[in-house]
Motif scaffolding. Sequence first.
Motif, PDB file in Angstrom:
ATOM      1  N   UNK A 159       0.851  -1.187   0.000  1.00 47.55           N
ATOM      2  CA  UNK A 159       0.000   0.000   0.000  1.00 47.55           C
ATOM      3  C   UNK A 159       0.888   1.240   0.000  1.00 47.55           C
ATOM      4  N   UNK A 160       1.894   1.223   0.848  1.00 43.76           N
ATOM      5  CA  UNK A 160       2.835   2.342   0.922  1.00 43.76           C
ATOM      6  C   UNK A 160       3.591   2.504  -0.389  1.00 43.76           C
ATOM      7  N   UNK A 161       4.050   1.379  -0.952  1.00 44.76           N
ATOM      8  CA  UNK A 161       4.791   1.410  -2.211  1.00 44.76           C
ATOM      9  C   UNK A 161       3.979   2.080  -3.315  1.00 44.76           C
TER      10      UNK A 161
ATOM     11  N   UNK B 183      11.409   1.515  10.788  1.00 44.48           N
ATOM     12  CA  UNK B 183      11.466   2.082   9.441  1.00 44.48           C
ATOM     13  C   UNK B 183      10.085   2.409   8.911  1.00 44.48           C
ATOM     14  N   UNK B 184       9.125   1.502   9.142  1.00 49.64           N
ATOM     15  CA  UNK B 184       7.760   1.726   8.665  1.00 49.64           C
ATOM     16  C   UNK B 184       7.111   2.933   9.316  1.00 49.64           C
TER      17      UNK B 184
ATOM     18  N   UNK C 288       8.574   5.699  10.743  1.00 47.72           N
ATOM     19  CA  UNK C 288       9.166   6.976  10.318  1.00 47.72           C
ATOM     20  C   UNK C 288       8.828   7.288   8.862  1.00 47.72           C
ATOM     21  N   UNK C 289       8.875   6.260   7.998  1.00 52.66           N
ATOM     22  CA  UNK C 289       8.565   6.477   6.580  1.00 52.66           C
ATOM     23  C   UNK C 289       7.124   6.927   6.398  1.00 52.66           C
ATOM     24  N   UNK C 290       6.190   6.326   7.129  1.00 53.00           N
ATOM     25  CA  UNK C 290       4.772   6.673   6.985  1.00 53.00           C
ATOM     26  C   UNK C 290       4.496   8.109   7.425  1.00 53.00           C
ATOM     27  N   UNK C 291       5.062   8.500   8.556  1.00 53.12           N
ATOM     28  CA  UNK C 291       4.861   9.879   9.040  1.00 53.12           C
ATOM     29  C   UNK C 291       5.431  10.884   8.036  1.00 53.12           C
ATOM     30  N   UNK C 292       6.607  10.585   7.507  1.00 54.81           N
ATOM     31  CA  UNK C 292       7.242  11.487   6.534  1.00 54.81           C
ATOM     32  C   UNK C 292       6.394  11.617   5.274  1.00 54.81           C
TER      33      UNK C 292
ATOM     34  N   UNK D 201      -3.489   9.710   2.311  1.00 57.39           N
ATOM     35  CA  UNK D 201      -2.147   9.451   2.852  1.00 57.39           C
ATOM     36  C   UNK D 201      -2.214   8.961   4.291  1.00 57.39           C
ATOM     37  N   UNK D 202      -3.095   9.549   5.098  1.00 59.62           N
ATOM     38  CA  UNK D 202      -3.227   9.157   6.509  1.00 59.62           C
ATOM     39  C   UNK D 202      -3.739   7.721   6.621  1.00 59.62           C
ATOM     40  N   UNK D 203      -4.759   7.387   5.838  1.00 62.43           N
ATOM     41  CA  UNK D 203      -5.323   6.034   5.877  1.00 62.43           C
ATOM     42  C   UNK D 203      -4.291   5.011   5.406  1.00 62.43           C
ATOM     43  N   UNK D 204      -3.643   5.284   4.268  1.00 62.02           N
ATOM     44  CA  UNK D 204      -2.646   4.358   3.749  1.00 62.02           C
ATOM     45  C   UNK D 204      -1.450   4.209   4.668  1.00 62.02           C
ATOM     46  N   UNK D 205      -0.971   5.329   5.212  1.00 55.30           N
ATOM     47  CA  UNK D 205       0.169   5.274   6.125  1.00 55.30           C
ATOM     48  C   UNK D 205      -0.152   4.513   7.399  1.00 55.30           C
ATOM     49  N   UNK D 206      -1.375   4.698   7.902  1.00 54.12           N
ATOM     50  CA  UNK D 206      -1.795   3.977   9.109  1.00 54.12           C
ATOM     51  C   UNK D 206      -1.846   2.482   8.900  1.00 54.12           C
ATOM     52  N   UNK D 207      -2.359   2.050   7.747  1.00 56.50           N
ATOM     53  CA  UNK D 207      -2.415   0.620   7.436  1.00 56.50           C
ATOM     54  C   UNK D 207      -1.010   0.042   7.308  1.00 56.50           C
TER      55      UNK D 207
END
Length: 470
Positions: free
Chosen positions: A21-23, A93-94, A96-100, A201-207
């Motif tokens: 999802x992040x990718x 890593x997940x 910090x990357x998601x918040x950024x 972005x918030x939904x995807x990063x949270x997942x």
Amino acid sequence: MSGNKLLSRISYACGTFGHDIFFMMVNTYFIMFITSNLFNSGDKAHDEYMIATIMTVILVIRIAELFIDPFIGNTIDKTNTRWGRFKPWVIVGGLIAAISLIILFTDMGGLTSSPMLYLIVFAILYIVMDVFYSAKDVAIWSMVPAMSFDSREREITATFARIGSVFGAQLVTVMVIPIVLFFSANKNGGVGDAQGWLAFAVIGGGISILGAIILGLGTKEHASALRQNKKETSFKEVFSILGKNDQLMWIAITFLIFCFGQDLVNAFQMYYFTYILGDSTVLSSLGVINVIIGLLAVALFPTLTKNFKRRKLFVASIAIMVIALVIYAFAGQNTVMCLIAAGLFNLPQPLVFLVVLMTITDTVEYGQLKIGHRDESLILSIRPLINKLSGAVTSAIVGFTAVWVGMSGGATADSITDANKFTFEMIMFATPIVFLIVATLIYKTKVKLTEEKHAEIVRELERTWGKDNK
């Protein structure tokens, strides 16, 4: 199969679900946010300049990472904690990357009105996001050779992982437009507004973060004497170790060229449905189709490799993708034909990924026997490095093409000229066909590491490694 093994595989799939999802957010939809929303001031020259500059910054960062990612892999190989070698990198890593990335899906409090300051902050944030995403990516996929030495067992484990990643990647395609439009105050011709993209972005990063935590809690590495190195690989030896592993280098070159073709089409699809068909919501239908056929393809992978072997599966998959692109190119504004072609193009993608992943994974033992080093994360860092490099190059091509053919700012399907539509379709279809054919030729002539060859290597390591290591 034991309950612990099943739990481990499911947990691993949850991690790859959130990871892909992040990718997709980074490599496919972030560029759409930039071209359609971030720079839409009404000053066309300024907006196009900023889009081009951002694309250049991303490309430069990703190319620079060619020299960073192997060191990340080497650092992970040297990690030794009570939680294992990989899980700390996956979770931290997940996070910090998601918040950024969430912050990158904003104008950073209006900083876009100060272009130079925005570009500096953007570059710093993107580097932070990319480095920690890299660490997570390398750690996740390095767990495949750490769970088993048997090629067949690795294929099953990777199949579970790829089921999770395919579901995650295609779920994004299904949900991106509905989420963006639902949270947008302004539908903006079907691409939504900044508020909608931030919600996405918030939904995807949270997942993504949740998946990393589940993976960390539910998986376990396999302890073996074969995973004990005679000595650590120093930073000075990193590129030497990679360069000596010829089979790793050839499968890496094959995959890079393949990814250029695949990623170009995937990244252009939202533009195609928005500006050629004139209906961005069709993308959700494609996402549903891709979820079904992608999961089916991955589930069949162990059976296909057992009956046809990886080499035949790779070549057949490329042939299907080329045929799909020919159909796609002649589909025009026929929505049904576009969906059929796009679905057919997506069908073999997870199979090619798994063939490449399994081959790269087997080069761990190939290099171990040939060079005398076992470097799991260092070698597995090559695959995500390729994905990121391809994503950066294709994102730059997509961004510049969008500006070139008028698919940026407040553009609509009616505002795109026939000449620009033809130019767009040539770049989207003809160029990838060339990449796919070249990748196939390199694979057939240079990649020699088969399942049978790998089994011989493992037997030889079992016979000699422990003795040599004493």
